[in-house]
Design a protein around this motif. Sequence first.
Motif, PDB file in Angstrom:
ATOM      1  N   UNK A 168       0.823  -1.209   0.000  1.00 15.66           N
ATOM      2  CA  UNK A 168       0.000   0.000   0.000  1.00 15.66           C
ATOM      3  C   UNK A 168       0.855   1.255   0.000  1.00 15.66           C
ATOM      4  N   UNK A 169       1.933   1.241   0.760  1.00 19.67           N
ATOM      5  CA  UNK A 169       2.800   2.405   0.851  1.00 19.67           C
ATOM      6  C   UNK A 169       3.970   2.151   1.760  1.00 19.67           C
ATOM      7  N   UNK A 170       4.988   3.015   1.637  1.00 18.94           N
ATOM      8  CA  UNK A 170       6.195   2.888   2.442  1.00 18.94           C
ATOM      9  C   UNK A 170       6.590   4.265   2.934  1.00 18.94           C
ATOM     10  N   UNK A 171       6.741   4.409   4.254  1.00 19.45           N
ATOM     11  CA  UNK A 171       7.130   5.678   4.861  1.00 19.45           C
ATOM     12  C   UNK A 171       8.405   5.473   5.663  1.00 19.45           C
ATOM     13  N   UNK A 172       8.817   6.540   6.336  1.00 22.07           N
ATOM     14  CA  UNK A 172      10.015   6.444   7.173  1.00 22.07           C
ATOM     15  C   UNK A 172       9.795   5.526   8.368  1.00 22.07           C
ATOM     16  N   UNK A 173       8.525   5.266   8.729  1.00 26.93           N
ATOM     17  CA  UNK A 173       8.239   4.423   9.894  1.00 26.93           C
ATOM     18  C   UNK A 173       8.151   2.946   9.545  1.00 26.93           C
ATOM     19  N   UNK A 174       7.669   2.644   8.334  1.00 30.18           N
ATOM     20  CA  UNK A 174       7.566   1.237   7.984  1.00 30.18           C
ATOM     21  C   UNK A 174       6.759   1.008   6.721  1.00 30.18           C
ATOM     22  N   UNK A 175       6.518  -0.260   6.430  1.00 31.17           N
ATOM     23  CA  UNK A 175       5.829  -0.692   5.219  1.00 31.17           C
ATOM     24  C   UNK A 175       4.403  -1.109   5.563  1.00 31.17           C
ATOM     25  N   UNK A 176       3.447  -0.613   4.803  1.00 23.02           N
ATOM     26  CA  UNK A 176       2.043  -0.986   4.985  1.00 23.02           C
ATOM     27  C   UNK A 176       1.610  -1.830   3.796  1.00 23.02           C
ATOM     28  N   UNK A 177       1.076  -3.012   4.069  1.00 23.40           N
ATOM     29  CA  UNK A 177       0.630  -3.907   3.004  1.00 23.40           C
ATOM     30  C   UNK A 177      -0.836  -4.257   3.226  1.00 23.40           C
ATOM     31  N   UNK A 178      -1.475  -4.748   2.177  1.00 23.10           N
ATOM     32  CA  UNK A 178      -2.870  -5.161   2.273  1.00 23.10           C
ATOM     33  C   UNK A 178      -3.008  -6.594   1.771  1.00 23.10           C
ATOM     34  N   UNK A 179      -3.763  -7.397   2.510  1.00 25.63           N
ATOM     35  CA  UNK A 179      -3.969  -8.810   2.169  1.00 25.63           C
ATOM     36  C   UNK A 179      -5.459  -9.125   2.298  1.00 25.63           C
ATOM     37  N   UNK A 180      -6.296  -8.552   1.433  1.00 23.71           N
ATOM     38  CA  UNK A 180      -7.756  -8.721   1.582  1.00 23.71           C
ATOM     39  C   UNK A 180      -8.215 -10.166   1.439  1.00 23.71           C
ATOM     40  N   UNK A 181      -7.541 -10.949   0.578  1.00 26.48           N
ATOM     41  CA  UNK A 181      -7.954 -12.348   0.411  1.00 26.48           C
ATOM     42  C   UNK A 181      -7.780 -13.148   1.697  1.00 26.48           C
ATOM     43  N   UNK A 182      -6.808 -12.713   2.506  1.00 23.57           N
ATOM     44  CA  UNK A 182      -6.572 -13.387   3.784  1.00 23.57           C
ATOM     45  C   UNK A 182      -7.379 -12.753   4.915  1.00 23.57           C
ATOM     46  N   UNK A 183      -8.101 -11.662   4.605  1.00 23.67           N
ATOM     47  CA  UNK A 183      -8.949 -11.032   5.616  1.00 23.67           C
ATOM     48  C   UNK A 183      -8.314  -9.862   6.336  1.00 23.67           C
TER      49      UNK A 183
END
Length: 736
Positions: free
Chosen positions: A467-482
């Motif tokens: 989803x995005x990457x900032x100085x704090x960390x990586x945000x990902x999305x896994x909708x198929x897994x809920x």
Amino acid sequence: MAVTKIHAINRSTRDAIKYISDPLKTRDGRLVEAVHCDAPFAALEFEMTARMSHEYNGNYERVGGRQVEGQRVQQAAKSYHLIQSFSPDDHVTPEEAHEIGLQLMRELLGNDFEFVIATHVDKHHIHNHIVFNAYSLTTLKKFRSQPYITANRIKEISNRLTAEHGLSVSLKRDEQLDKNGFVHERDRHQSFRAELRRRLRFIASRATSPAMFEQLCEQMEITTSQRGQNRGYRLPEQQRNIRDKSLSDTGSFTTEGIKQTTAENAQNQKRLIPLIDDVYEMCDSLDDLTFLLRQEHDVTLKRQRNGSYQFTFHDGTKVPAGLLPTGYQIAFMSEHWHDPSALKETQPAPDILAEYQAQTKSKMTNTETLMDLSEDQVLSVDKKGALVQLEVPGEGQLTVHLNHYELRGKPDHLQVALQANYYYTLTDQSGERPRAVSIRGEALIHAIDLDQGLNPELVKVPPQAVLGHSDKGLTITLPDAGYERVFIPNDAVSYDRLHQQYTVQLGNHWHYNAAPVATIDDPEPKSISLTGEALKPVLKTEQPMLGRWLIANRQRQYMQAQRAGVSRLSTTLSELRANHITDRPSLGRQLTAVKAQLVEVQSKIEALHTKITDYNDLAKFVFTRNQYQPIIDKLSEAPEKEERRLTKKYHDEIQLYETAVSNLENREFNPMLTNEELGGVIKEQEQTLRSLEQSFKQQTTMVNKWEDIANLVDELQADQTQEEREQQQHEHDIER
């Protein structure tokens, strides 16, 4: 078990010391010991140190109690009374209990405070009573008692000491909840007491009068009762009241505490409303309100993690938005921009219980993680628990006591059940003074794995999931897994620019904050803690390449990292040239030299610390003698009748003077220094100590810098060796 309690003494230190020193309870006084003072005169010596502190540091709010609208509403703590009780099942001797109490005070206070310890043997259980001065003999500053934090620190130190002596420790968490007979439905690790504290704090942040406090308690389903000076609180499912003083170390929920808090709230509300009125008419949005408050009145408005808002004045005063009237609530103002009259209209009272539940709902649920302990990590184990030692990144080698109900398995294969969101107190005993370190359970989980050499697995992130990457960390999305969002801290994220691929470090037991996908049944799901073991299989799939916007974003971050790497290399080369370092051995010698200088500065600080303590121990008597000498001179010149009147009037001052003179004579130390000269020496020693502490910080920075240089050199040498191996392999392939 060893149970500890602490409370402030606001009235008579003399009476407290008299009680704990009772000869009938302490074997004719043989189990009474005083440190930096004389037990019979300890209360007077405490007072001397306090008055010397007031003279040189000033007797204002931070050392003299709190004030509201110019009126003193709470007495400042003169001293503290600590109780340490041992279980009869431990069969501890009075002498051993006394020694454990002394060790507890050394770890809690260092060598900085006067105190009297008395071990009582008149009951079926042996217990220590300790009264210590609220003012440091070394710094002349007050002991900082933090609600719950100080009590928890004392308990953790006591638990570790009793474990080292083979004794049992106090109840914690699950066992204490079982004893209370209640486990809250939302979180089985929450007790009545904890839930009451949360609700009462929520109420106390909104009430502007004692009557309003009572009304909000009723709305929050809290039953209150008054019995004499004591207040009781009870939740619907609760069978017995919980007293006000046991809910707060600072008396926040007593009758006086409520009056004080609500008076402060009313004052803050009265202060904030005119500032909002001044800018509201010019606002079209919440951003406008935030900007204008800051620009015109230097007031900051920020959204908190739980979804609420908070105002902060330029002097640091924090005011929760919920304290304001209904018309000034953020949600209401956002619907009535350019209509200031709407703010003054009477609005229906909000559902405070629903608001509380909405805020607490956003908190992450707690998780229990079962961790294996290796044999070299367990120092000792018995039926009461285990003493564990491990290397914690950034902190060094620390020791922690784990209670038996946290342990699983057998002594030859121990496991510990850790709560990721709890805080654990560990001890660093490498220095002369033990140091307490408080870390989250998640950090402790990481430390146990890394100490055993169980490094996290490197897993590639499907590009489509990013989803995005900032100085704090990586945000990902896994909708198929809920999972709508999963956050991974930046220190566990790496990026391959050539292949445009993210890689993350995942430990099986490590936890990552995740937000489940909303459903019809649960439109606002609570955040959960997702383990690396559950996350790995979901990520190991093939997906399309990154989107253009994310490539550009990552390209910018990559260039920033490259510039930082070039700057680091340039700084390293400059330092090596400036110090004429040409090889790895000379770099090692430089690192050893700066570490030796750090140890030398630390030794000087400890020596000066001891010197200041010894000097101030004598200076308090000289100061007191000088301060009250004019009264003694006045008595000697007064007629007999006037002398009797003055003696009665200045009874306390005369007693302090006589005690000071007696101590100076006994110690054969009677310098004719004025209080101004004493103050000059004290300030000079304090400045020297500050200078050494600043030098210690600088030297620590220097050590860190040279360690970083050494690490960089080692990395470059390793890369060079790898390149040489690859070149040799390439030449070998050509020859073949």
